[in-house]
Scaffold this motif. Structure first.
Motif, mmCIF file in Angstrom:
data_model
loop_
_atom_site.group_PDB
_atom_site.id
_atom_site.type_symbol
_atom_site.label_atom_id
_atom_site.label_comp_id
_atom_site.label_asym_id
_atom_site.label_seq_id
_atom_site.Cartn_x
_atom_site.Cartn_y
_atom_site.Cartn_z
ATOM 1 N N VAL A 185 -12.512 6.922 1.352
ATOM 2 C CA VAL A 185 -11.495 6.303 0.611
ATOM 3 C C VAL A 185 -10.438 5.758 1.525
ATOM 4 O O VAL A 185 -9.814 6.390 2.743
ATOM 5 N N PHE A 186 -9.882 4.449 1.450
ATOM 6 C CA PHE A 186 -9.139 3.809 2.142
ATOM 7 C C PHE A 186 -7.703 3.298 1.081
ATOM 8 O O PHE A 186 -8.197 2.753 0.095
ATOM 9 N N HIS A 187 -6.569 3.453 1.660
ATOM 10 C CA HIS A 187 -5.468 2.722 1.139
ATOM 11 C C HIS A 187 -5.550 1.542 1.557
ATOM 12 O O HIS A 187 -5.072 1.167 2.667
ATOM 13 N N THR A 188 -5.498 0.334 0.515
ATOM 14 C CA THR A 188 -5.454 -0.954 1.102
ATOM 15 C C THR A 188 -3.997 -1.496 0.787
ATOM 16 O O THR A 188 -3.613 -2.772 1.441
ATOM 17 N N TYR A 189 -3.318 -1.159 -0.137
ATOM 18 C CA TYR A 189 -1.920 -1.888 -0.606
ATOM 19 C C TYR A 189 -1.123 -0.990 -1.726
ATOM 20 O O TYR A 189 -1.890 -0.191 -2.291
ATOM 21 N N SER A 190 0.138 -0.999 -1.637
ATOM 22 C CA SER A 190 0.879 -0.503 -2.599
ATOM 23 C C SER A 190 2.165 -1.318 -2.601
ATOM 24 O O SER A 190 2.278 -2.205 -2.116
ATOM 25 N N ALA A 191 2.553 -1.636 -4.054
ATOM 26 C CA ALA A 191 3.680 -2.253 -4.458
ATOM 27 C C ALA A 191 4.504 -1.430 -5.395
ATOM 28 O O ALA A 191 4.163 -0.579 -6.237
ATOM 29 N N TYR A 192 6.002 -1.768 -5.293
ATOM 30 C CA TYR A 192 6.909 -1.259 -6.027
ATOM 31 C C TYR A 192 8.025 -2.078 -6.494
ATOM 32 O O TYR A 192 7.952 -3.206 -5.945
ATOM 33 N N SER A 193 8.954 -1.472 -7.462
ATOM 34 C CA SER A 193 10.087 -2.400 -7.847
ATOM 35 C C SER A 193 9.536 -3.747 -8.414
ATOM 36 O O SER A 193 8.602 -3.795 -8.958
ATOM 37 N N ARG A 194 10.341 -4.600 -8.020
ATOM 38 C CA ARG A 194 10.105 -6.288 -8.549
ATOM 39 C C ARG A 194 8.819 -6.726 -7.703
ATOM 40 O O ARG A 194 8.165 -7.639 -8.237
#
Length: 233
Positions: A185-194
Protein backbone atom coordinates in the motif's frame (compact mmCIF):
# COMPACT_ATOMS: atom_id res chain seq x y z
CA UNK A 1 -27.96 44.28 -9.00
CA UNK A 2 -25.76 43.76 -12.08
CA UNK A 3 -26.25 45.55 -15.39
CA UNK A 4 -29.32 44.52 -17.38
CA UNK A 5 -28.43 44.27 -21.07
CA UNK A 6 -29.78 43.12 -24.40
CA UNK A 7 -29.48 39.48 -25.49
CA UNK A 8 -26.68 40.38 -27.93
CA UNK A 9 -24.70 42.14 -25.20
CA UNK A 10 -25.34 39.21 -22.82
CA UNK A 11 -23.95 36.74 -25.40
CA UNK A 12 -20.90 38.97 -25.89
CA UNK A 13 -20.24 39.09 -22.14
CA UNK A 14 -20.81 35.36 -21.73
CA UNK A 15 -18.46 34.52 -24.61
CA UNK A 16 -15.75 36.73 -23.13
CA UNK A 17 -16.10 35.04 -19.76
CA UNK A 18 -16.12 31.60 -21.41
CA UNK A 19 -12.53 32.20 -22.51
CA UNK A 20 -11.53 32.57 -18.84
CA UNK A 21 -13.44 29.43 -17.90
CA UNK A 22 -11.64 27.45 -20.58
CA UNK A 23 -8.29 28.77 -19.36
CA UNK A 24 -9.20 27.68 -15.83
CA UNK A 25 -10.19 24.22 -17.10
CA UNK A 26 -6.85 23.81 -18.86
CA UNK A 27 -4.98 24.94 -15.75
CA UNK A 28 -6.94 22.48 -13.63
CA UNK A 29 -6.16 19.67 -16.06
CA UNK A 30 -2.48 20.55 -15.74
CA UNK A 31 -2.72 20.65 -11.94
CA UNK A 32 -4.41 17.24 -11.94
CA UNK A 33 -1.68 15.83 -14.16
CA UNK A 34 1.02 17.16 -11.81
CA UNK A 35 -0.84 15.72 -8.83
CA UNK A 36 -0.79 12.28 -10.42
CA UNK A 37 2.95 12.62 -11.00
CA UNK A 38 3.76 13.32 -7.35
CA UNK A 39 5.95 10.74 -5.59
CA UNK A 40 4.38 8.09 -3.40
CA UNK A 41 5.34 6.82 0.06
CA UNK A 42 5.04 3.25 1.25
CA UNK A 43 2.65 2.74 4.19
CA UNK A 44 4.69 0.68 6.61
CA UNK A 45 2.15 0.27 9.43
CA UNK A 46 -0.71 -2.19 9.10
CA UNK A 47 -3.55 -0.24 10.68
CA UNK A 48 -6.72 -2.00 11.82
CA UNK A 49 -10.27 -0.70 11.49
CA UNK A 50 -13.69 -1.89 12.65
CA UNK A 51 -16.47 -1.59 10.10
CA UNK A 52 -19.52 -3.05 8.42
CA UNK A 53 -17.50 -6.01 7.15
CA UNK A 54 -15.74 -6.73 10.43
CA UNK A 55 -12.11 -6.01 11.24
CA UNK A 56 -10.05 -4.89 8.27
CA UNK A 57 -6.55 -3.65 7.67
CA UNK A 58 -5.86 -0.60 5.53
CA UNK A 59 -5.20 -3.02 2.67
CA UNK A 60 -8.63 -4.55 3.22
CA UNK A 61 -10.39 -1.22 2.76
CA UNK A 62 -9.58 -1.35 -0.96
CA UNK A 63 -12.20 -4.10 -1.27
CA UNK A 64 -10.71 -5.61 -4.42
CA UNK A 65 -9.74 -2.33 -6.08
CA UNK A 66 -6.27 -0.84 -6.54
CA UNK A 67 -7.19 2.73 -5.54
CA UNK A 68 -8.73 4.05 -2.34
CA UNK A 69 -10.32 7.40 -1.48
CA UNK A 70 -10.43 7.63 2.31
CA UNK A 71 -12.36 10.46 3.91
CA UNK A 72 -11.27 11.56 7.38
CA UNK A 73 -14.71 12.29 8.82
CA UNK A 74 -14.69 14.39 12.00
CA UNK A 75 -16.38 12.29 14.68
CA UNK A 76 -14.51 12.04 17.97
CA UNK A 77 -14.90 9.15 20.42
CA UNK A 78 -16.93 11.23 22.89
CA UNK A 79 -19.08 13.12 20.36
CA UNK A 80 -22.84 12.61 20.26
CA UNK A 81 -23.06 13.09 16.46
CA UNK A 82 -20.84 13.65 13.44
CA UNK A 83 -19.49 17.00 12.30
CA UNK A 84 -22.10 19.00 10.31
CA UNK A 85 -19.54 20.12 7.72
CA UNK A 86 -18.28 16.57 7.16
CA UNK A 87 -21.92 15.51 6.92
CA UNK A 88 -22.39 18.10 4.16
CA UNK A 89 -19.48 16.59 2.27
CA UNK A 90 -20.80 13.07 2.84
CA UNK A 91 -24.13 14.07 1.29
CA UNK A 92 -22.12 14.81 -1.86
CA UNK A 93 -20.12 11.61 -2.18
CA UNK A 94 -22.50 9.00 -0.84
CA UNK A 95 -24.08 8.17 -4.21
CA UNK A 96 -20.90 8.03 -6.30
CA UNK A 97 -19.32 4.87 -4.84
CA UNK A 98 -20.82 2.64 -7.53
CA UNK A 99 -19.29 4.83 -10.24
CA UNK A 100 -15.89 4.94 -8.56
CA UNK A 101 -15.85 1.17 -8.28
CA UNK A 102 -16.19 0.96 -12.05
CA UNK A 103 -12.97 3.00 -12.30
CA UNK A 104 -10.96 0.64 -10.06
CA UNK A 105 -11.45 2.73 -6.90
CA UNK A 106 -13.21 2.34 -3.58
CA UNK A 107 -14.40 5.06 -1.21
CA UNK A 108 -14.71 4.79 2.57
CA UNK A 109 -14.94 7.11 5.55
CA UNK A 110 -12.90 6.70 8.73
CA UNK A 111 -13.53 8.27 12.14
CA UNK A 112 -12.36 7.69 15.70
CA UNK A 113 -15.86 7.27 17.15
CA UNK A 114 -16.84 3.70 18.10
CA UNK A 115 -18.44 1.69 15.31
CA UNK A 116 -21.85 1.53 16.97
CA UNK A 117 -21.99 5.34 17.07
CA UNK A 118 -21.00 5.59 13.41
CA UNK A 119 -23.63 3.05 12.41
CA UNK A 120 -26.36 4.83 14.38
CA UNK A 121 -25.50 8.21 12.85
CA UNK A 122 -25.21 6.70 9.38
CA UNK A 123 -28.67 5.16 9.72
CA UNK A 124 -30.07 8.50 10.85
CA UNK A 125 -28.54 10.29 7.83
CA UNK A 126 -29.51 7.60 5.33
CA UNK A 127 -26.01 7.03 3.95
CA UNK A 128 -24.80 3.79 2.38
CA UNK A 129 -21.01 4.19 2.04
CA UNK A 130 -18.70 2.01 4.15
CA UNK A 131 -17.69 3.77 7.36
CA UNK A 132 -14.93 2.43 9.59
CA UNK A 133 -13.81 3.20 13.12
CA UNK A 134 -10.11 3.71 13.80
CA UNK A 135 -10.62 3.87 17.56
CA UNK A 136 -7.51 2.59 19.35
CA UNK A 137 -5.36 3.09 16.24
CA UNK A 138 -2.77 5.77 15.47
CA UNK A 139 -4.16 6.15 11.97
CA UNK A 140 -5.91 9.52 12.39
CA UNK A 141 -2.98 10.96 14.29
CA UNK A 142 -0.44 9.71 11.76
CA UNK A 143 -2.40 11.29 8.90
CA UNK A 144 -2.77 14.65 10.60
CA UNK A 145 -6.49 14.87 11.34
CA UNK A 146 -6.64 14.00 15.07
CA UNK A 147 -4.66 15.66 17.82
CA UNK A 148 -3.74 14.79 21.39
CA UNK A 149 -4.52 17.17 24.28
CA UNK A 150 -0.78 17.78 24.58
CA UNK A 151 -0.55 18.83 20.93
CA UNK A 152 -3.50 21.18 21.31
CA UNK A 153 -2.09 22.70 24.49
CA UNK A 154 1.45 23.15 23.19
CA UNK A 155 0.56 23.96 19.59
CA UNK A 156 3.01 21.32 18.35
CA UNK A 157 0.57 19.58 16.00
CA UNK A 158 0.64 19.91 12.23
CA UNK A 159 -2.37 20.35 9.96
CA UNK A 160 -2.33 20.90 6.21
CA UNK A 161 1.47 20.77 6.28
CA UNK A 162 1.74 23.79 8.60
CA UNK A 163 1.75 24.38 12.37
CA UNK A 164 -1.63 23.64 13.93
CA UNK A 165 -3.64 26.79 14.65
CA UNK A 166 -6.86 25.12 15.71
CA UNK A 167 -7.94 23.93 19.14
CA UNK A 168 -10.18 21.23 17.66
CA UNK A 169 -9.26 17.64 18.43
CA UNK A 170 -10.56 16.50 15.04
CA UNK A 171 -10.19 18.16 11.62
CA UNK A 172 -11.25 17.09 8.12
CA UNK A 173 -9.20 15.57 5.36
CA UNK A 174 -8.97 13.16 2.45
CA UNK A 175 -6.19 10.64 1.88
CA UNK A 176 -5.61 8.62 -1.28
CA UNK A 177 -3.88 5.26 -1.47
CA UNK A 178 -2.77 2.76 -4.10
CA UNK A 179 -2.21 -0.99 -3.72
CA UNK A 180 0.03 -2.81 -6.15
CA UNK A 181 -0.29 -6.42 -7.33
CA UNK A 182 1.95 -7.57 -4.47
CA UNK A 183 -0.38 -6.01 -1.90
CA UNK A 184 1.92 -3.15 -0.95
CA UNK A 185 0.00 0.00 0.00
CA UNK A 186 1.24 3.45 -0.97
CA UNK A 187 0.07 6.87 0.21
CA UNK A 188 -0.23 9.02 -2.92
CA UNK A 189 -2.04 12.20 -1.81
CA UNK A 190 -3.76 13.96 1.07
CA UNK A 191 -5.77 17.18 1.16
CA UNK A 192 -7.09 19.24 4.04
CA UNK A 193 -8.95 22.46 4.77
CA UNK A 194 -9.80 24.43 1.58
CA UNK A 195 -8.09 21.72 -0.43
CA UNK A 196 -11.30 19.72 0.07
CA UNK A 197 -13.43 22.49 -1.40
CA UNK A 198 -13.24 21.28 -5.00
CA UNK A 199 -14.67 17.90 -3.95
CA UNK A 200 -17.97 19.31 -2.71
CA UNK A 201 -20.37 19.21 -5.64
CA UNK A 202 -23.10 21.20 -3.87
CA UNK A 203 -20.74 24.12 -3.25
CA UNK A 204 -19.71 24.20 -6.89
CA UNK A 205 -23.32 24.21 -8.01
CA UNK A 206 -23.89 27.16 -5.68
CA UNK A 207 -20.95 28.90 -7.36
CA UNK A 208 -22.92 29.24 -10.61
CA UNK A 209 -25.95 30.79 -8.86
CA UNK A 210 -26.50 34.58 -8.88
CA UNK A 211 -25.88 34.74 -5.11
CA UNK A 212 -23.00 32.25 -5.17
CA UNK A 213 -22.44 30.64 -1.79
CA UNK A 214 -24.01 33.70 -0.15
CA UNK A 215 -21.78 33.49 2.91
CA UNK A 216 -20.59 37.09 3.10
CA UNK A 217 -21.60 38.72 6.35
CA UNK A 218 -22.06 35.45 8.24
CA UNK A 219 -20.28 35.05 11.59
CA UNK A 220 -18.12 32.36 9.96
CA UNK A 221 -18.08 30.33 6.77
CA UNK A 222 -20.88 27.76 6.71
CA UNK A 223 -22.69 29.34 9.68
CA UNK A 224 -25.85 28.61 7.66
CA UNK A 225 -25.13 24.90 7.41
CA UNK A 226 -27.22 22.26 9.20
CA UNK A 227 -27.24 18.50 9.04
CA UNK A 228 -29.72 17.66 6.31
CA UNK A 229 -32.32 16.45 8.81
CA UNK A 230 -32.09 19.63 10.91
CA UNK A 231 -33.20 22.32 8.47
CA UNK A 232 -36.49 23.94 9.44
CA UNK A 233 -38.01 23.66 5.96
Amino acid sequence: MPRIVSHADWIAARTKFLAKEKEFTRLRDELSRERREMPWERVEQDYEFAGPHGKRSLSGLFDGKSQLLLWHFMYGPEWKEGCPSCSFWADNYDGIVVHLRHRDANLVAVSRAPLEQLEAYQKRMGWTFDWYSSLGSDFNFDFGVSFTPEQLESGTGTYNYAPLRSKHEELPGLSVFFKDVDGTVFHTYSAYSRGLDMLNGAYHQMDVLPKGRDEDGLPYTMAWLRRHDRYED
